[in-house]
Design an enzyme around this catalytic site. Structure first.
Site, PDB file in Angstrom:
ATOM      1  N   PHE A  87     -16.653 106.910  32.508  1.00  0.00           N
ATOM      2  CA  PHE A  87     -17.418 105.802  33.107  1.00  0.00           C
ATOM      3  C   PHE A  87     -18.886 105.955  32.658  1.00  0.00           C
ATOM      4  O   PHE A  87     -19.810 105.956  33.465  1.00  0.00           O
ATOM      5  CB  PHE A  87     -17.304 105.807  34.630  1.00  0.00           C
ATOM      6  CG  PHE A  87     -15.876 105.834  35.113  1.00  0.00           C
ATOM      7  CD1 PHE A  87     -15.162 104.649  35.265  1.00  0.00           C
ATOM      8  CD2 PHE A  87     -15.236 107.034  35.395  1.00  0.00           C
ATOM      9  CE1 PHE A  87     -13.840 104.668  35.699  1.00  0.00           C
ATOM     10  CE2 PHE A  87     -13.921 107.063  35.833  1.00  0.00           C
ATOM     11  CZ  PHE A  87     -13.217 105.876  35.988  1.00  0.00           C
ATOM     12  N   ASP A  98     -15.907 104.696  28.187  1.00  0.00           N
ATOM     13  CA  ASP A  98     -16.138 103.530  29.053  1.00  0.00           C
ATOM     14  C   ASP A  98     -15.255 102.396  28.535  1.00  0.00           C
ATOM     15  O   ASP A  98     -15.058 102.253  27.332  1.00  0.00           O
ATOM     16  CB  ASP A  98     -17.616 103.094  29.031  1.00  0.00           C
ATOM     17  CG  ASP A  98     -17.979 102.236  30.239  1.00  0.00           C
ATOM     18  OD1 ASP A  98     -18.690 102.721  31.143  1.00  0.00           O
ATOM     19  OD2 ASP A  98     -17.536 101.064  30.287  1.00  0.00           O
ATOM     20  N   SER A  99     -14.746 101.597  29.457  1.00  0.00           N
ATOM     21  CA  SER A  99     -13.829 100.527  29.033  1.00  0.00           C
ATOM     22  C   SER A  99     -14.574  99.264  28.605  1.00  0.00           C
ATOM     23  O   SER A  99     -13.987  98.381  27.983  1.00  0.00           O
ATOM     24  CB  SER A  99     -12.860 100.203  30.176  1.00  0.00           C
ATOM     25  OG  SER A  99     -13.603  99.847  31.323  1.00  0.00           O
ATOM     26  N   CYS A 131     -19.485 105.535  44.668  1.00  0.00           N
ATOM     27  CA  CYS A 131     -20.588 104.689  45.144  1.00  0.00           C
ATOM     28  C   CYS A 131     -20.065 103.600  46.077  1.00  0.00           C
ATOM     29  O   CYS A 131     -20.761 102.626  46.354  1.00  0.00           O
ATOM     30  CB  CYS A 131     -21.362 104.097  43.974  1.00  0.00           C
ATOM     31  SG  CYS A 131     -20.351 103.110  42.881  1.00  0.00           S
ATOM     32  N   ALA A 152     -10.640 105.183  31.478  1.00  0.00           N
ATOM     33  CA  ALA A 152     -10.904 106.597  31.805  1.00  0.00           C
ATOM     34  C   ALA A 152      -9.647 107.324  32.293  1.00  0.00           C
ATOM     35  O   ALA A 152      -9.440 108.489  31.979  1.00  0.00           O
ATOM     36  CB  ALA A 152     -12.003 106.673  32.863  1.00  0.00           C
ATOM     37  N   ARG A 156     -28.176 113.202  36.962  1.00  0.00           N
ATOM     38  CA  ARG A 156     -28.109 113.371  35.503  1.00  0.00           C
ATOM     39  C   ARG A 156     -28.904 114.606  35.090  1.00  0.00           C
ATOM     40  O   ARG A 156     -28.500 115.354  34.205  1.00  0.00           O
ATOM     41  CB  ARG A 156     -28.662 112.116  34.807  1.00  0.00           C
ATOM     42  CG  ARG A 156     -27.748 110.910  34.909  1.00  0.00           C
ATOM     43  CD  ARG A 156     -28.195 109.780  33.992  1.00  0.00           C
ATOM     44  NE  ARG A 156     -29.256 108.976  34.551  1.00  0.00           N
ATOM     45  CZ  ARG A 156     -29.069 107.748  35.088  1.00  0.00           C
ATOM     46  NH1 ARG A 156     -27.860 107.205  35.116  1.00  0.00           N
ATOM     47  NH2 ARG A 156     -30.074 107.064  35.572  1.00  0.00           N
ATOM     48  N   ASP A 166     -17.809 109.092  37.226  1.00  0.00           N
ATOM     49  CA  ASP A 166     -18.756 108.207  37.929  1.00  0.00           C
ATOM     50  C   ASP A 166     -18.243 106.767  37.899  1.00  0.00           C
ATOM     51  O   ASP A 166     -18.850 105.894  37.282  1.00  0.00           O
ATOM     52  CB  ASP A 166     -20.147 108.308  37.277  1.00  0.00           C
ATOM     53  CG  ASP A 166     -21.195 107.521  38.043  1.00  0.00           C
ATOM     54  OD1 ASP A 166     -20.978 107.229  39.243  1.00  0.00           O
ATOM     55  OD2 ASP A 166     -22.235 107.179  37.441  1.00  0.00           O
TER      56      ASP A 166
END
Ligand code: SAH
Length: 397
Positions: free
Chosen positions: A231, A253-254, A341, A284, A215, A301
């Protein structure tokens, strides 16, 4: 040394990975078990010729034992204290434990700290524990005592948030609760920026601590730029971009609550006006395809698309199409921060996926930075599976 623990005897030749300190024992290596063993019990592992190898927690499943010691031991309260103290000493050395500009960090990173199945995140005056196994969950009170002793009056509460992370059969049994003190939410500081953490209803332990350094790097690319943060969760990357003087920031973001959290986080930071920020509660993929804005910087992300080896192919398709959409639409000279990730998608595969996405757009793409998890998420050299976060910063002509 004769101990009271049940024993697991390995097949001949199956001790190799344990002699190399790998902390997982797979079911295929087991020749026989001695004594009655239940889920979560502490067991000792022996070679076929009865030499002691390791001690760990037993589980039904393909990983039969998660090892926390390669020396014969009686894991009493003192044992867990020493383990947590070691993890603390490392964080101290890394400069996290007495730091005015960052008071949010991972204290225990499972296998990376010799404690498979245990995560402890520190949010200023709160500690959030997440156990992934019943064996580690059984040790939670000893662990909480260790935290109280180490942190003293600095620690106001300890929250056990293991209900969602235990295996399926235990999920109904374990409930989230405070082991010490109480707090609804806390404000933390990360690189001088403030974030409100609602660890009880937030995702994971409340915040994605592992993206701290990434970040910060994003901030360095954001001045006067149009930034799209997909995200976005509670707006982590967006706050850094706004603080750095971005021209506009769009967060997507959902999940419904995240917009509210991001707005709160903007308000917490006096230096950020926020009138150039918009949060879209949307998918997204849809947003990337339909938005008309042109962006200089895009962040991807996503959550782990693959949690198991069986879903690698499907996840590959997901990462490829996401990266393709972003590379296709970013402005010439644009910068893409792209992450995965998923532990089962390794660095080489992730790079191949992004390569394919780039080739499909026929644009010139260069790698500027290769990113990973920070030092408070250490990786045991004997457990390469502990390396999960991968990121590429791309320059797109
Ligand atoms: N970048 C964030 C962390 C992202 S975690 C940070 O720095 O804090 C992944 C986020 O993706 C979660 O907030 C989840 O709600 C969101 N998400 C999952 N699927 C999504 C989708 N299809 N579209 C948009 N957001 C999604």
């Amino acid at each position: 040394m004769k101990s009271s623990f049940s024993r697991i005897i390995l097949k001949q030749g199956k001790e190799r990975s344990l002699l190399n300190f790998h902390p997982w024992l797979f079911s295929g290596a087991v020749a026989q078990t001695e004594g009655e063993i239940r889920e979560g019990d502490i067991v000792e592992i022996y070679s076929h010729d009865k030499k002691y190898l390791a001690t760990g927690h037993y589980h039904e499943g393909s990983i039969k034992v998660r090892i926390f010691s390669f020396e014969q031991t009686e894991p009493d309260q003192g044992f867990w204290k020493r383990k947590i103290r070691n993890a603390f000493e490392l964080r101290k050395r890394l400069g996290f434990t007495d730091n005015n500009s960052t008071n949010v960090y991972r204290l225990v990173h499972a296998e990376g700290d010799g404690l498979p199945g245990l995560i402890i995140d520190i949010y200023n005056s709160a500690a959030v524990i997440q156990t992934h196994t019943i064996g580690m969950h059984n040790a939670k009170h000893d662990i909480a005592e260790a935290l109280k002793e180490i942190y003293g009056s600095r620690l106001k509460c300890i929250y056990d948030k293991s209900a969602e992370t235990m295996s399926k059969q235990e999920q109904g049994v374990v409930e989230n609760k405070f082991l010490y003190g109480e707090a609804k939410e806390v404000v933390v500081t990360e690189n001088g920026l403030k974030f409100l953490i609602d660890f009880q209803i937030g995702q994971k332990t409340g915040f994605f601590i592992d993206q701290r350094e990434n970040r910060k790097l994003l901030g360095e690319y954001s001045n006067c730029k149009n930034v799209l943060n997909t995200f976005a969760y509670s707006g982590g990357f967006s706050i850094y971009a706004l603080e750095a003087g971005a021209n506009l920031v769009h967060s997507v973001d959902s999940s419904k609550r995240t917009a509210e959290w991001a707005e709160q986080n903007i308000k917490l930071n006096a230096g950020i006006a926020g009138d150039n920020h918009t949060f879209y509660t949307a998918d997204a993929f849809d947003f990337l395809k339909s938005s008309q804005e042109s962006y200089d910087v895009i962040i991807l992300d996503p959550p782990a698309f693959a949690k198991h080896l069986s879903s690698v192919n499907r996840a590959t398709v997901g990462y490829r199409s996401l990266n393709y959409e972003a590379i296709k639409r970013i402005k010439p000279g644009g910068i893409l921060f792209t992450f995965s990730c998923s532990q089962v998608i390794d660095k080489a595969l992730f790079r191949k996926i992004v390569f394919t996405a780039a080739a499909m757009t026929k644009r010139n793409v260069r790698i500027l930075h290769q990113l990973t998890q920070p030092s408070d998420h250490p990786i045991s050299i004997y457990h390469p599976e502990g390396e999960y976060l991968k990121g590429l910063v791309l320059h797109v002509d």
